[in-house]
Design a protein around this motif. Structure first.
Motif, PDB file in Angstrom:
ATOM      1  N   GLN A   3     118.172  39.332  83.748  1.00  0.00           N
ATOM      2  CA  GLN A   3     118.673  40.401  82.950  1.00  0.00           C
ATOM      3  C   GLN A   3     119.858  40.926  83.121  1.00  0.00           C
ATOM      4  N   ASN A  96     128.682  40.270  79.889  1.00  0.00           N
ATOM      5  CA  ASN A  96     128.627  38.957  79.807  1.00  0.00           C
ATOM      6  C   ASN A  96     128.658  38.393  81.320  1.00  0.00           C
ATOM      7  N   SER A 108     125.432  28.954  82.563  1.00  0.00           N
ATOM      8  CA  SER A 108     125.069  29.239  81.337  1.00  0.00           C
ATOM      9  C   SER A 108     125.751  30.595  81.098  1.00  0.00           C
ATOM     10  N   TYR A 110     124.958  34.562  79.847  1.00  0.00           N
ATOM     11  CA  TYR A 110     124.033  35.623  79.661  1.00  0.00           C
ATOM     12  C   TYR A 110     124.860  36.701  79.151  1.00  0.00           C
ATOM     13  N   TRP A 111     123.936  37.466  78.235  1.00  0.00           N
ATOM     14  CA  TRP A 111     124.520  38.711  77.605  1.00  0.00           C
ATOM     15  C   TRP A 111     123.495  39.926  78.080  1.00  0.00           C
TER      16      TRP A 111
END
Length: 121
Positions: A3, A96, A108, A110-111
């Motif tokens: 998260q 980000n 990867s 993630y936002w």
């Protein structure tokens, strides 16, 4: 699960300041780059500022000299200090992170969910 939780957006008058924070949590093994993007209505999402784990920074030309990105690697947190805000800085700001989890070996993107920044003239 990973998260990214942002905070610090709001409404400010032109010339004012805001500080955004973003904390990454979950099964994170490594973070390379953390940064901020923004998206105004009807426009694409663009990079505002980013900082690598080694300390290199990148800023959009429009915010150089006004915004400062900082990072606490121990807390997996990134900050954006925004000074001398202008109405054209109004947008949703997204955090980000380019990171790797314990469950997957590749990095990867993630936002975060986004936080609204509104600058009134």
């Amino acid at each position: 699960q990973v998260q990214l939780v942002e905070s610090g957006g709001g409404l400010v008058q032109a010339g004012g300041s805001l500080r955004l924070s973003c904390a990454a949590s979950g099964s994170i093994s490594s973070i390379k780059t953390m940064g901020w993007y923004r998206q105004a209505p009807g426009k694409q999402r663009d990079l505002v500022a980013a900082k690598t784990s080694a300390g290199s920074t990148d800023y959009a030309e429009s915010v150089k000299g006004r915004f400062t990105i900082s990072r606490d690697n121990a807390k997996n947190t990134v900050y954006l200090q925004m000074n001398s805000l202008k109405p054209e800085d109004t947008a949703v700001y997204y955090c980000n992170a380019d990171l790797k989890t314990y469950w997957f070996s590749a990095y990867s993107d993630y936002w975060g969910q986004g936080t609204q920044v509104t600058v009134s003239s």
